[in-house]
Scaffold this active site. Structure first.
Site, PDB file in Angstrom:
ATOM      1  N   GLY A 269       6.157  -1.833   6.568  1.00  0.00           N
ATOM      2  CA  GLY A 269       7.520  -2.353   6.626  1.00  0.00           C
ATOM      3  C   GLY A 269       8.490  -1.483   7.385  1.00  0.00           C
ATOM      4  CD  GLU A 270      12.653  -0.328  10.510  1.00  0.00           C
ATOM      5  OE1 GLU A 270      11.774   0.152  11.235  1.00  0.00           O
ATOM      6  OE2 GLU A 270      13.619   0.346  10.069  1.00  0.00           O
TER       7      GLU A 270
ATOM      8  CB  CYS B 291       5.285  -2.316  16.857  1.00  0.00           C
ATOM      9  SG  CYS B 291       6.959  -1.876  16.403  1.00  0.00           S
TER      10      CYS B 291
ATOM     11  CB  CYS C 293       0.176   6.430  11.551  1.00  0.00           C
ATOM     12  SG  CYS C 293       0.862   7.911  10.867  1.00  0.00           S
TER      13      CYS C 293
ATOM     14  CB  SER D 172       9.798   6.449   9.541  1.00  0.00           C
ATOM     15  OG  SER D 172       9.402   6.136  10.860  1.00  0.00           O
TER      16      SER D 172
ATOM     17  CD  GLU E 170      -2.835  -1.234   2.397  1.00  0.00           C
ATOM     18  OE1 GLU E 170      -3.912  -1.820   2.236  1.00  0.00           O
ATOM     19  OE2 GLU E 170      -2.504  -0.728   3.471  1.00  0.00           O
TER      20      GLU E 170
ATOM     21  CB  SER F 154       8.776   4.695  15.488  1.00  0.00           C
ATOM     22  OG  SER F 154       8.382   5.038  14.176  1.00  0.00           O
ATOM     23  CG  LEU F 155      11.286   7.816  21.716  1.00  0.00           C
ATOM     24  CD1 LEU F 155      12.643   7.147  21.614  1.00  0.00           C
ATOM     25  CD2 LEU F 155      11.432   9.266  22.202  1.00  0.00           C
ATOM     26  CG  ASN F 156       6.126   4.700  18.988  1.00  0.00           C
ATOM     27  OD1 ASN F 156       5.912   5.856  18.660  1.00  0.00           O
ATOM     28  ND2 ASN F 156       6.110   3.708  18.140  1.00  0.00           N
TER      29      ASN F 156
ATOM     30  CB  CYS G 280       2.074  -1.481  14.182  1.00  0.00           C
ATOM     31  SG  CYS G 280       2.242  -1.254  12.404  1.00  0.00           S
TER      32      CYS G 280
ATOM     33  CB  CYS H 117       6.519  -4.911   9.403  1.00  0.00           C
ATOM     34  SG  CYS H 117       7.873  -4.209  10.369  1.00  0.00           S
TER      35      CYS H 117
ATOM     36  CB  CYS I 210       2.742   7.445   3.230  1.00  0.00           C
ATOM     37  SG  CYS I 210       3.196   6.388   4.610  1.00  0.00           S
TER      38      CYS I 210
ATOM     39  CG  ASN J 211      -4.761   6.462  13.616  1.00  0.00           C
ATOM     40  OD1 ASN J 211      -5.543   7.390  13.765  1.00  0.00           O
ATOM     41  ND2 ASN J 211      -3.533   6.637  13.132  1.00  0.00           N
TER      42      ASN J 211
HETATM   43  N1  SAH Z   1       8.506   0.714  10.417  1.00  0.00           N
HETATM   44  C1  SAH Z   1       8.850   2.091  10.424  1.00  0.00           C
HETATM   45  C2  SAH Z   1       8.123   2.830   9.350  1.00  0.00           C
HETATM   46  C3  SAH Z   1       6.608   2.782   9.484  1.00  0.00           C
HETATM   47  S1  SAH Z   1       6.127   4.300  10.101  1.00  0.00           S
HETATM   48  C4  SAH Z   1       8.604   2.682  11.776  1.00  0.00           C
HETATM   49  O1  SAH Z   1       7.978   2.026  12.593  1.00  0.00           O
HETATM   50  O2  SAH Z   1       9.094   3.786  12.014  1.00  0.00           O
HETATM   51  C5  SAH Z   1       4.651   3.961  10.847  1.00  0.00           C
HETATM   52  C6  SAH Z   1       4.466   4.933  12.010  1.00  0.00           C
HETATM   53  O3  SAH Z   1       3.134   4.773  12.480  1.00  0.00           O
HETATM   54  C7  SAH Z   1       5.393   4.616  13.183  1.00  0.00           C
HETATM   55  O4  SAH Z   1       5.849   5.788  13.788  1.00  0.00           O
HETATM   56  C8  SAH Z   1       4.485   3.873  14.139  1.00  0.00           C
HETATM   57  O5  SAH Z   1       4.917   4.028  15.463  1.00  0.00           O
HETATM   58  C9  SAH Z   1       3.152   4.524  13.866  1.00  0.00           C
HETATM   59  N2  SAH Z   1       2.000   3.672  14.151  1.00  0.00           N
HETATM   60  C10 SAH Z   1       1.906   2.335  14.023  1.00  0.00           C
HETATM   61  N3  SAH Z   1       0.678   1.916  14.347  1.00  0.00           N
HETATM   62  C11 SAH Z   1      -0.031   3.025  14.672  1.00  0.00           C
HETATM   63  C12 SAH Z   1      -1.383   3.254  15.067  1.00  0.00           C
HETATM   64  N4  SAH Z   1      -2.251   2.260  15.160  1.00  0.00           N
HETATM   65  N5  SAH Z   1      -1.757   4.524  15.324  1.00  0.00           N
HETATM   66  C13 SAH Z   1      -0.903   5.558  15.159  1.00  0.00           C
HETATM   67  N6  SAH Z   1       0.377   5.399  14.763  1.00  0.00           N
HETATM   68  C14 SAH Z   1       0.806   4.143  14.540  1.00  0.00           C
HETATM   69 FE1  SF4 Z   2       6.874  -2.511  11.620  1.00  0.00          FE
HETATM   70 FE2  SF4 Z   2       6.921   0.151  12.009  1.00  0.00          FE
HETATM   71 FE3  SF4 Z   2       4.637  -1.257  12.359  1.00  0.00          FE
HETATM   72 FE4  SF4 Z   2       6.648  -1.508  14.106  1.00  0.00          FE
HETATM   73  S1  SF4 Z   2       5.454   0.369  13.696  1.00  0.00           S
HETATM   74  S2  SF4 Z   2       5.454  -3.206  13.216  1.00  0.00           S
HETATM   75  S3  SF4 Z   2       8.404  -1.356  12.759  1.00  0.00           S
HETATM   76  S4  SF4 Z   2       5.741  -0.979  10.451  1.00  0.00           S
END
Ligand code: SAH
Ligand code: SF4
Length: 375
Positions: free
Chosen positions: A177-178, A126, A350, A209, A102, A231-233, A129, A122, A115, A307
């Site tokens: 993906g990463e 996480c 996201c 990212s 996508e 992506s610190l989180n 996600c 992936c 994007c 989300n």
């Molecule tokens: N894999 C890489 C690139 C994907 S970016 C990474 O994780 O950085 C996707 C972004 O969306 C990341 O910052 C992730 O933390 C965020 N994300 C993933 N699931 C989400 C959700 N359900 N709601 C909001 N942000 C989310």
């Molecule tokens: Fe992969 Fe990024 Fe989703 Fe984590 S947030 S599972 S690294 S796509």
């Protein structure tokens, strides 16, 4: 020049869409053609986004025939197109082997951003996600990465949303993906996307990212000029271990060291993405710790209210918690913006990317047709 670029499929014919100029040069030489043909091919494939060799009208028929015999040409097939009320468009593309990936188009007044996905699925896993719940199907090739951009550009022109050949202005590698887990393809794709004879994106307008693959972050900084988002989180290792398994391998201290040594050119900053998970990481203590963690790093914080995804045990934070979190960062002299939730009505926001109907997609059961084509 018969060797494939794909180490997993050494028997495969090279994909023209994945080849940098020096490989194209070697290829045309091996076919007994003059060197200028290489740049001509590059322009057709990466600047004009030609969908097939038939489009290459000023390339001699005999050369096109030789290429058709010796090579392949990745062109993604548009499987679905969904448009959000806010103008966001999500496309699902089908690869030659039937994988669905996508891309999301985010039009704004001053820019048009795509994007981009770097992998089908992936492996990082996480827990919040949707893409993470799919697992990894496979890495994308350089051609499959860049062709998302070409197909999107052409479609945007077709829809009357922008003028050719390259209406997109910005790219973010924040799709499925990463990206740093597929660094070899990513590097070639970035080189092609930044090439003058390609789409010629400015490195200031391309952001990669990562969830924090520390050793590869160093390589990215050394080998490419693009911007970094992390992506610190979470603000403690215990918290981050629980939601991002990669933290057990590269904990916060290592991740932030890698950010500190990342080359930030001309006053640029590292973007820290922070998904606010209601009741998990959205307290004022978290905000204070976050400010402490990034001290000394030129920082921009992107706050992303979670989300919700069906079947995942997280919920969005209350709006007043989001505002308080942002204020707490700003009070500590940090730039912090709250990311708009674009495309939520079409699951394009996201962390909501998981090609429908694919294995591991929790929405699969609800999808009747598998592949709705809208718009
Ligand atoms: N894999 C890489 C690139 C994907 S970016 C990474 O994780 O950085 C996707 C972004 O969306 C990341 O910052 C992730 O933390 C965020 N994300 C993933 N699931 C989400 C959700 N359900 N709601 C909001 N942000 C989310
Ligand atoms: Fe992969 Fe990024 Fe989703 Fe984590 S947030 S599972 S690294 S796509």
């Amino acid at each position: 020049m018969s060797a494939s670029l794909d180490p997993d499929r050494p028997e495969a014919r090279p994909d023209l869409r994945s080849l940098p100029l020096d490989h194209l040069t070697a290829l045309v030489a091996s076919l007994g053609e003059r060197p200028f043909r290489a740049r001509q091919l590059l322009r057709w494939l990466q600047q004009k986004g030609a969908a097939s060799l038939d489009e290459l009208t000023d390339v001699p028929r005999a050369l096109r025939a030789a290429l058709a015999e010796r090579t392949t040409l990745t062109t993604l097939e548009r499987a679905t197109e969904q448009r959000s009320v806010d103008g966001t468009i999500k496309w699902t593309w089908r690869t030659h082997d039937g994988k669905l990936i996508e891309s999301v188009y985010l039009p704004e007044t001053d820019r048009r951003t795509l994007c981009v996905s770097s992998q089908a699925g992936c492996a990082v896993g996480c827990t919040f996600c949707l893409t993470g719940t799919m697992g990894l199907a496979r890495n994308l090739t350089p051609g499959e990465i860049v062709d998302q951009v070409h197909r999107a550009n052409r479609r945007i022109v077709e829809l009357g949303e922008g003028e050719g050949p390259r209406p997109l202005t910005n790219l973010v590698f924040m799709g499925m993906g990463e990206p740093l887990a597929n660094y070899r393809s990513l590097k070639i794709a970035l080189d092609l996307l930044l090439a003058e004879d390609g789409p010629n994106f400015s490195h200031r307008h391309v952001t990669v990212s990562t969830s924090g693959l520390v050793p590869v972050m160093r390589k990215l900084g050394e080998e490419t000029p693009v911007k970094l988002a992390v992506s610190l989180n979470a603000t403690t290792d215990a918290q981050r271990d629980a939601i991002m398994p990669i933290n057990r391998r590269y904990p916060l201290a290592q991740l932030l060291d890698a950010c500190r040594s990342f080359p930030v050119r001309n006053g640029r900053r590292i973007t820290f993405e922070y998904v606010l998970l209601g009741g998990v990481n959205d307290s004022l203590e978290d905000a204070a710790r976050l400010a402490g963690l990034v001290r000394g790093i030129p920082t921009k914080v992107n706050l992303i209210p979670y989300n919700a995804n069906p079947g995942l045990p997280f919920h969005a934070p209350a709006p007043e918690r989001v505002a308080a979190f942002q204020e707490a960062l700003v009070a500590r002299n940090l730039t912090a913006v709250v990311r708009k939730n674009r495309g939520r009505d079409i699951s394009a926001a996201c962390g909501q990317l998981a090609a429908e109907g694919g294995p591991g997609d929790p929405r699969r059961a609800q999808s009747l047709t598998g592949l709705p084509v809208a718009g």
